[in-house]
Write an enzyme that holds these catalytic residues in place. Structure first.
Site, PDB file in Angstrom:
ATOM      1  N   GLU A  53      88.255   8.075 -25.731  1.00  0.00           N
ATOM      2  CA  GLU A  53      87.377   8.547 -26.796  1.00  0.00           C
ATOM      3  C   GLU A  53      86.653   7.340 -27.385  1.00  0.00           C
ATOM      4  OE1 GLU A  53      90.747   9.507 -26.890  1.00  0.00           O
ATOM      5  OE2 GLU A  53      90.270  11.369 -25.839  1.00  0.00           O
TER       6      GLU A  53
ATOM      7  N   ARG B  52      78.942   4.542 -33.526  1.00  0.00           N
ATOM      8  CA  ARG B  52      78.476   4.210 -34.874  1.00  0.00           C
ATOM      9  C   ARG B  52      77.178   3.428 -34.828  1.00  0.00           C
ATOM     10  NH1 ARG B  52      82.068   3.325 -39.514  1.00  0.00           N
ATOM     11  NH2 ARG B  52      80.479   1.798 -40.021  1.00  0.00           N
TER      12      ARG B  52
ATOM     13  N   GLU C 224      70.292  -3.796 -48.878  1.00  0.00           N
ATOM     14  CA  GLU C 224      71.621  -3.471 -49.369  1.00  0.00           C
ATOM     15  C   GLU C 224      72.042  -4.379 -50.516  1.00  0.00           C
ATOM     16  OE1 GLU C 224      73.470  -0.936 -48.671  1.00  0.00           O
ATOM     17  OE2 GLU C 224      72.210  -0.115 -47.083  1.00  0.00           O
TER      18      GLU C 224
ATOM     19  N   GLU D 204      73.326  -2.436 -53.688  1.00  0.00           N
ATOM     20  CA  GLU D 204      74.753  -2.489 -53.972  1.00  0.00           C
ATOM     21  C   GLU D 204      75.139  -3.498 -55.043  1.00  0.00           C
ATOM     22  OE1 GLU D 204      76.716  -0.895 -49.806  1.00  0.00           O
ATOM     23  OE2 GLU D 204      77.010  -2.991 -50.357  1.00  0.00           O
TER      24      GLU D 204
ATOM     25  N   GLU E 239      74.005   9.008 -52.676  1.00  0.00           N
ATOM     26  CA  GLU E 239      74.963   8.755 -51.607  1.00  0.00           C
ATOM     27  C   GLU E 239      76.404   8.702 -52.122  1.00  0.00           C
ATOM     28  OE1 GLU E 239      73.871   5.372 -49.277  1.00  0.00           O
ATOM     29  OE2 GLU E 239      71.882   6.150 -48.790  1.00  0.00           O
TER      30      GLU E 239
END
Length: 220
Positions: free
Chosen positions: A60, A64, A120, A124, A170
């Site tokens: 598996e 991503r 970001e 953030e 988000e």
């Protein structure tokens, strides 16, 4: 485990295989799940170190987007900006799933890694990055995921940094804190910092501190 009479072969450092992607044969690939992330089920085989091909294997693969992680460092004050947020991957194995981390985000749009880093940092931590120094690219869990991390150090002006940040749409709830470099390294030694990107970046900074601070000049 060695069988009786089996020779043990020692490979010295510096000797690496010359196998390539062509030495892995994907026999079948199916999508088992697809949401924001994807899980593929692969049947494959690969060449063996001792020659020939190995058996068919079922694996598996967690598919991503690649990630960008940035360690914001203020060399004039010798301090770091770290963020803290809850992480679902830690809730079953940590008494404190709020992790001390780097600024980070996924490359899920048509953006270069450097663009993601700047975006970001603003979202953030409310930071403007003065520059970016590449540290490395690495696979955090190649046994089951294809994610690759682009890791950077960024010089920042940390004065005034702090507070709660993140995008409400988000569901982000991110606390920003300032750390002296020595305190951050102690948190690493104590195990309070326990995620790969932050560990690698802090260790890299310690190894390259003189170069990072060389010819520093006045604060921009």
């Amino acid at each position: 485990m060695l069988c009786v009479g089996q020779a043990l072969t020692t490979t010295l450092g510096g000797n690496v295989t010359d196998f390539t992607r062509a030495d892995v044969e994907v026999l079948d690939r199916q999508t088992g799940f697809k949401g924001f992330y994807r899980l593929d089920v692969l049947t494959l085989r690969h060449r063996l170190f001792n020659g020939g091909w190995g058996p068919s294997l079922r694996r598996e693969l967690f598919v991503r987007h690649d990630a960008v992680c940035v360690l914001p460092y203020d060399p004039w004050l010798d301090q770091l900006v770290l963020i803290e947020q809850v992480r679902v991957g830690a809730i079953d194995k940590s008494e404190r799933p709020w992790m001390l981390e780097l600024v980070a985000g996924l490359i899920d749009k048509d953006e270069a890694p450097e663009q993601v880093a700047h975006r970001e940092a603003e979202e953030e931590a409310g930071l403007a990055l003065l520059d970016l120094t590449p540290i490395c690219r690495y696979f955090p869990s190649p046994g089951g995921s294809d994610e690759q991390v682009h890791l950077y150090l960024a010089r920042v002006d940390s004065r005034g940094a702090g507070g709660i940040h993140g995008l409400e749409e988000e569901g982000e709830d991110i606390r920003v804190s300032l750390w002296s470099r020595s305190d951050a390294m102690q948190a690493l030694a104590d195990g309070r910092i326990d995620n790969a990107a932050t560990i690698i970046a802090l260790q890299w900074l310690e190894m390259n501190l003189a170069q990072v601070r060389d010819n520093l000049g006045p604060r921009p």
